[in-house]
Design a protein around this motif. Structure first.
Motif, PDB file in Angstrom:
ATOM      1  N   GLN A 142       0.655  -1.364  -0.156  1.00 42.72           N
ATOM      2  CA  GLN A 142       0.027  -0.052   0.147  1.00 42.72           C
ATOM      3  C   GLN A 142       0.860   0.979   0.414  1.00 42.72           C
ATOM      4  O   GLN A 142       1.952   1.291   0.611  1.00 42.72           O
ATOM      5  CB  GLN A 142      -0.557   0.194   0.965  1.00 42.72           C
ATOM      6  CG  GLN A 142      -1.698   1.582   1.845  1.00 42.72           C
ATOM      7  CD  GLN A 142      -3.063   0.834   0.289  1.00 42.72           C
ATOM      8  OE1 GLN A 142      -3.380   0.316  -0.234  1.00 42.72           O
ATOM      9  NE2 GLN A 142      -3.254   2.124  -0.448  1.00 42.72           N
ATOM     10  N   MET A 143       0.822   2.245  -1.144  1.00 45.28           N
ATOM     11  CA  MET A 143       1.768   3.126  -1.631  1.00 45.28           C
ATOM     12  C   MET A 143       0.453   4.086  -1.065  1.00 45.28           C
ATOM     13  O   MET A 143      -0.224   4.611  -2.256  1.00 45.28           O
ATOM     14  CB  MET A 143       2.270   3.665  -2.451  1.00 45.28           C
ATOM     15  CG  MET A 143       3.271   1.357  -3.080  1.00 45.28           C
ATOM     16  SD  MET A 143       4.408   1.823  -4.205  1.00 45.28           S
ATOM     17  CE  MET A 143       3.491   2.182  -5.151  1.00 45.28           C
ATOM     18  N   ASN A 144       0.448   5.437  -0.438  1.00 42.57           N
ATOM     19  CA  ASN A 144      -0.312   6.314   0.272  1.00 42.57           C
ATOM     20  C   ASN A 144       0.846   7.711   0.170  1.00 42.57           C
ATOM     21  O   ASN A 144       2.313   7.386  -0.230  1.00 42.57           O
ATOM     22  CB  ASN A 144      -0.632   6.621   1.822  1.00 42.57           C
ATOM     23  CG  ASN A 144      -1.497   5.103   1.745  1.00 42.57           C
ATOM     24  OD1 ASN A 144      -2.293   4.655   1.121  1.00 42.57           O
ATOM     25  ND2 ASN A 144      -1.498   4.799   2.903  1.00 42.57           N
ATOM     26  N   SER A 145       0.644   8.472  -0.310  1.00 45.17           N
ATOM     27  CA  SER A 145       1.356  10.195  -0.307  1.00 45.17           C
ATOM     28  C   SER A 145       2.367  10.232  -1.506  1.00 45.17           C
ATOM     29  O   SER A 145       3.529   9.889  -0.930  1.00 45.17           O
ATOM     30  CB  SER A 145       1.711  10.531   1.555  1.00 45.17           C
ATOM     31  OG  SER A 145       1.297  10.689   2.064  1.00 45.17           O
ATOM     32  N   ASP A 172       9.465   8.548  -6.545  1.00 45.27           N
ATOM     33  CA  ASP A 172       7.985   6.603  -6.141  1.00 45.27           C
ATOM     34  C   ASP A 172       8.197   6.191  -7.368  1.00 45.27           C
ATOM     35  O   ASP A 172       8.171   5.419  -7.655  1.00 45.27           O
ATOM     36  CB  ASP A 172       7.356   7.149  -5.054  1.00 45.27           C
ATOM     37  CG  ASP A 172       7.076   7.494  -3.961  1.00 45.27           C
ATOM     38  OD1 ASP A 172       6.370   8.504  -3.171  1.00 45.27           O
ATOM     39  OD2 ASP A 172       8.419   7.007  -3.380  1.00 45.27           O
ATOM     40  N   THR A 173       8.321   7.397  -8.509  1.00 44.52           N
ATOM     41  CA  THR A 173       8.331   6.967 -10.261  1.00 44.52           C
ATOM     42  C   THR A 173       9.021   5.427 -10.388  1.00 44.52           C
ATOM     43  O   THR A 173      10.197   6.026 -10.727  1.00 44.52           O
ATOM     44  CB  THR A 173       8.807   8.196 -11.216  1.00 44.52           C
ATOM     45  OG1 THR A 173       6.917   8.341 -10.868  1.00 44.52           O
ATOM     46  CG2 THR A 173       8.275   7.285 -12.662  1.00 44.52           C
ATOM     47  N   GLN A 176       4.187  -0.591 -13.466  1.00 45.55           N
ATOM     48  CA  GLN A 176       5.087   0.409 -13.649  1.00 45.55           C
ATOM     49  C   GLN A 176       4.008   1.337 -12.911  1.00 45.55           C
ATOM     50  O   GLN A 176       2.626   1.665 -12.550  1.00 45.55           O
ATOM     51  CB  GLN A 176       5.298   1.010 -14.827  1.00 45.55           C
ATOM     52  CG  GLN A 176       5.119   2.126 -15.208  1.00 45.55           C
ATOM     53  CD  GLN A 176       6.400   2.639 -14.659  1.00 45.55           C
ATOM     54  OE1 GLN A 176       7.900   1.983 -15.285  1.00 45.55           O
ATOM     55  NE2 GLN A 176       6.962   3.479 -14.324  1.00 45.55           N
ATOM     56  N   VAL A 177       4.814   2.054 -11.598  1.00 49.08           N
ATOM     57  CA  VAL A 177       4.185   3.439 -11.184  1.00 49.08           C
ATOM     58  C   VAL A 177       4.339   4.715 -11.517  1.00 49.08           C
ATOM     59  O   VAL A 177       6.082   4.693 -11.457  1.00 49.08           O
ATOM     60  CB  VAL A 177       4.585   3.147  -9.953  1.00 49.08           C
ATOM     61  CG1 VAL A 177       3.732   4.101  -8.954  1.00 49.08           C
ATOM     62  CG2 VAL A 177       3.883   1.963  -9.090  1.00 49.08           C
ATOM     63  N   THR A 178       3.627   5.587 -11.989  1.00 44.90           N
ATOM     64  CA  THR A 178       4.351   6.842 -12.346  1.00 44.90           C
ATOM     65  C   THR A 178       3.571   7.653 -11.738  1.00 44.90           C
ATOM     66  O   THR A 178       2.207   7.459 -11.632  1.00 44.90           O
ATOM     67  CB  THR A 178       3.668   7.064 -13.685  1.00 44.90           C
ATOM     68  OG1 THR A 178       4.704   6.333 -14.849  1.00 44.90           O
ATOM     69  CG2 THR A 178       3.690   8.364 -14.353  1.00 44.90           C
ATOM     70  N   VAL A 179       4.269   8.591 -10.911  1.00 46.29           N
ATOM     71  CA  VAL A 179       3.351   9.800 -10.350  1.00 46.29           C
ATOM     72  C   VAL A 179       3.764  10.851 -11.002  1.00 46.29           C
ATOM     73  O   VAL A 179       5.527  11.717 -10.842  1.00 46.29           O
ATOM     74  CB  VAL A 179       4.230   9.665  -8.440  1.00 46.29           C
ATOM     75  CG1 VAL A 179       3.174  10.814  -7.767  1.00 46.29           C
ATOM     76  CG2 VAL A 179       4.156   8.297  -7.961  1.00 46.29           C
ATOM     77  N   SER A 180       3.249  11.302 -10.846  1.00 46.64           N
ATOM     78  CA  SER A 180       3.213  13.077 -11.709  1.00 46.64           C
ATOM     79  C   SER A 180       2.765  14.083 -10.753  1.00 46.64           C
ATOM     80  O   SER A 180       2.452  13.904  -9.769  1.00 46.64           O
ATOM     81  CB  SER A 180       2.279  13.062 -12.610  1.00 46.64           C
ATOM     82  OG  SER A 180       0.400  13.094 -11.957  1.00 46.64           O
TER      83      SER A 180
END
Length: 124
Positions: A82-85, A90-91, A119-123
């Motif tokens: 679980q990934m918050n904030s 973190d990408t 893949q996790v991409t945080v804009s």
């Protein structure tokens, strides 16, 4: 033979949340320590979190402490992250890993099996 399949990655805005899942096809899932690693473009693969077979002990990389939570459901052969904030840093591609052990470790060579990554991409 153990096969790890991750899911749950995607695109999210900074401050948002995602939950990654990893299904372990091995029959003795509960005997594996499970870990999550990530690899950003142009960087080495790094440790994120790990959990022992019982779920009684966990370990986190410093930059994710207080934001990420690793857990497992042995009845479902699944480990979660679980990934918050979430932050743009973190990408990365996130990998699930399994080790035939009751110990915790953050080194890549401790783990015997790896998933294909999600893949996790945080804009920003």
């Amino acid at each position: 033979q153990v096969q790890l399949v991750e899911s749950g990655g995607g695109l999210v805005q900074s401050g948002g949340s995602l939950r990654l899942s990893c299904v372990n096809s091995g029959r003795t899932f509960r005997r594996y320590t499970m870990g999550w690693f990530r690899q950003a473009l142009g960087k080495e693969r790094e440790f994120v979190a790990a959990i022992t077979w019982s779920g009684g002990s966990t370990s986190y990389e410093d930059s994710v402490k207080g934001r990420f939570t690793i857990s497992r459901d042995n009845a479902k052969n699944t480990v979660y992250l679980q990934m918050n904030s979430l932050k743009p840093e973190d990408t990365a591609v996130y990998y699930c890993a399994a080790a035939w052990s009751s110990a915790l470790a953050s080194t890549r060579n401790f783990y015997d099996y790896w998933g294909q990554g999600t893949q996790v991409t945080v804009s920003s």
